[in-house]
Design an enzyme around this catalytic site. Structure first.
Site, PDB file in Angstrom:
ATOM      1  N   GLU A  20       1.742  -6.287   8.798  1.00  0.00           N
ATOM      2  CA  GLU A  20       0.688  -6.449   7.786  1.00  0.00           C
ATOM      3  C   GLU A  20      -0.239  -7.614   8.155  1.00  0.00           C
ATOM      4  O   GLU A  20       0.106  -8.465   8.962  1.00  0.00           O
ATOM      5  CB  GLU A  20       1.311  -6.785   6.421  1.00  0.00           C
ATOM      6  N   ARG A 103       7.261  -9.198  -5.313  1.00  0.00           N
ATOM      7  CA  ARG A 103       6.972 -10.050  -4.168  1.00  0.00           C
ATOM      8  C   ARG A 103       5.473 -10.054  -3.944  1.00  0.00           C
ATOM      9  O   ARG A 103       4.755  -9.196  -4.460  1.00  0.00           O
ATOM     10  CB  ARG A 103       7.671  -9.549  -2.907  1.00  0.00           C
ATOM     11  N   ASN A 105       2.137  -9.423  -1.787  1.00  0.00           N
ATOM     12  CA  ASN A 105       1.657  -8.481  -0.786  1.00  0.00           C
ATOM     13  C   ASN A 105       0.348  -9.055  -0.231  1.00  0.00           C
ATOM     14  O   ASN A 105       0.246 -10.261  -0.061  1.00  0.00           O
ATOM     15  CB  ASN A 105       1.526  -7.086  -1.436  1.00  0.00           C
ATOM     16  N   GLU A 124       8.222  -0.405  -6.112  1.00  0.00           N
ATOM     17  CA  GLU A 124       6.970   0.377  -6.081  1.00  0.00           C
ATOM     18  C   GLU A 124       6.882   1.374  -7.238  1.00  0.00           C
ATOM     19  O   GLU A 124       6.432   2.501  -7.071  1.00  0.00           O
ATOM     20  CB  GLU A 124       6.798   1.069  -4.714  1.00  0.00           C
ATOM     21  N   ASN A 151      -3.139  -4.784  -3.110  1.00  0.00           N
ATOM     22  CA  ASN A 151      -3.304  -4.641  -1.667  1.00  0.00           C
ATOM     23  C   ASN A 151      -4.652  -5.169  -1.202  1.00  0.00           C
ATOM     24  O   ASN A 151      -5.172  -6.118  -1.808  1.00  0.00           O
ATOM     25  CB  ASN A 151      -3.039  -3.170  -1.289  1.00  0.00           C
ATOM     26  N   ASP A 201      -4.625   0.995   1.717  1.00  0.00           N
ATOM     27  CA  ASP A 201      -3.761  -0.182   1.883  1.00  0.00           C
ATOM     28  C   ASP A 201      -4.651  -1.399   2.167  1.00  0.00           C
ATOM     29  O   ASP A 201      -5.543  -1.687   1.374  1.00  0.00           O
ATOM     30  CB  ASP A 201      -2.730   0.146   2.983  1.00  0.00           C
TER      31      ASP A 201
HETATM   32  C1  BGC Z   1       3.139  -2.603   1.015  1.00  0.00           C
HETATM   33  C2  BGC Z   1       4.186  -1.535   1.092  1.00  0.00           C
HETATM   34  C3  BGC Z   1       3.685  -0.287   0.406  1.00  0.00           C
HETATM   35  C4  BGC Z   1       2.350   0.114   0.980  1.00  0.00           C
HETATM   36  C5  BGC Z   1       1.760   1.289   0.254  1.00  0.00           C
HETATM   37  C6  BGC Z   1       1.901  -2.085   1.658  1.00  0.00           C
HETATM   38  O1  BGC Z   1       0.893  -3.055   1.644  1.00  0.00           O
HETATM   39  O2  BGC Z   1       3.560  -3.793   1.649  1.00  0.00           O
HETATM   40  O3  BGC Z   1       5.370  -1.995   0.503  1.00  0.00           O
HETATM   41  O4  BGC Z   1       4.614   0.759   0.517  1.00  0.00           O
HETATM   42  O5  BGC Z   1       1.445  -0.945   0.947  1.00  0.00           O
HETATM   43  O6  BGC Z   1       0.445   1.559   0.660  1.00  0.00           O
HETATM   44 CA    CA Z   2      -1.281  -4.187   2.800  1.00  0.00          CA
END
Ligand code: BGC
Ligand code: CA
Length: 294
Positions: A20, A103, A105, A124, A151, A201
């Site tokens: 990521e 958590r 992200n 999720e 995200n 994402d």
């Molecule tokens: C998260 C994942 C998630 C995904 C879904 C990511 O940024 O860290 O846990 O499943 O996004 O798009």
């Molecule tokens: Ca991400």
């Protein structure tokens, strides 16, 4: 809409469980990224191949650079200062002390040096995520509540718009943004994917103000114009791209992180680059990374 299959290279081995947050360090000319599940932060100098990594005590969702070479990291239990030279951590603040199932992200620094980072339910399912703003004076503010998977986030080149993704809602939102005050207002839908098209994402905004979004379970990047129309689709050899960010001395390379998590042995055999950081030249430039001003 153009569909392109880029001439890509993998700049790392395909080993991230949940790669990521590719972020270019403007002073060090290095690419930093994380593997959230392995609790690791990575630093790669593409020009020399020099690479190193650090293990954090809990999952690292995202991070921000500081002028003195240290970082702010968003761990499961809040924001910390991190010294790469020593591996030392110093707590800043935990904005969600009661939410052990959450958590951090994705996150990013705004045009004036405030660090925005969002949280998500690790299962999720529940919309317990929030978007937080850490100001240079180290005060923390809730920007948005009720998020599924907080995200990708970034700003337009003039700083007057903020884009933010909720992957669970398959949506990218846009806000009016006031760079002077750090206030985001007037949230509305910018783009939404249909069921079966994948989940938006990580994202980044390029120098032309177009929005690049990595499509998890979609094996592609989408480039949206400022009105939210898909201008370009970039096919990728990995089903789960997670985030994208521009780097290189001329900011003309697009780095894309990817994940192996949740993929079957068969899917991994068909997409062996899953877990690698991929790079290609899209013919567009990015914008310089801003640093946390605190
Ligand atoms: C998260 C994942 C998630 C995904 C879904 C990511 O940024 O860290 O846990 O499943 O996004 O798009
Ligand atoms: Ca991400």
């Amino acid at each position: 809409m153009r569909v392109t299959v880029p001439d890509l290279v993998a700049v790392t081995a395909a080993c991230a469980v949940l790669g990521e947050g590719p972020l270019w360090h403007p002073l060090e000319q290095a690419l930093f990224f994380v593997d959230i599940e392995r609790r690791q932060l990575f630093r790669l100098v593409p020009a020399s191949g020099e690479a190193r990594s650090w293990r954090l005590p809990s999952r690292i969702g995202c991070f921000a650079f500081r002028r003195d070479g240290s970082l702010v990291v968003a761990l499961e239990d809040g924001f910390w200062f991190f010294e790469p030279a020593t591996g030392g951590l110093r707590p800043i603040v935990d904005p969600e002390p009661g939410l052990a199932g959450n958590r951090f992200n994705d996150g990013r620094v705004d045009p004036r040096g405030r660090f925005f980072a969002g949280t998500m339910d690790m299962a999720e399912k529940a919309p317990t995520g929030s978007l937080w703003r850490l100001d240079p004076d180290l005060s923390v503010h809730a920007v948005e509540r009720g998020i599924g998977i907080s995200n990708g986030i970034d700003w337009s080149p003039d700083g007057r718009r903020m884009y933010h993704t909720d992957s669970l809602a398959r949506s990218i939102y846009v806000y009016d943004y006031d760079p002077a005050s750090g206030e985001a207002r007037g949230r509305r839908l910018f783009a939404q994917l249909a069921a079966g098209e994948g989940f938006p994402d990580g994202l980044c905004v390029d120098a032309e103000g177009f929005v690049w979004s990595a499509i998890w379970d979609g094996a592609r990047l989408l480039r949206f114009d400022p009105e939210g129309r898909v201008e370009r689709e970039i096919r990728l050899p990995v089903p789960r791209p997670t985030a994208c960010g521009f780097g290189g001395p001329a900011l003309d390379t697009l780095y894309v992180t990817s994940a192996r998590i949740g993929l079957s042995a068969e899917a991994l055999a068909q997409a062996p680059l899953s877990g690698a950081v991929l790079a290609f030249q899209p013919g567009v430039r990015g914008r310089p990374t801003t640093m946390f001003a605190g």
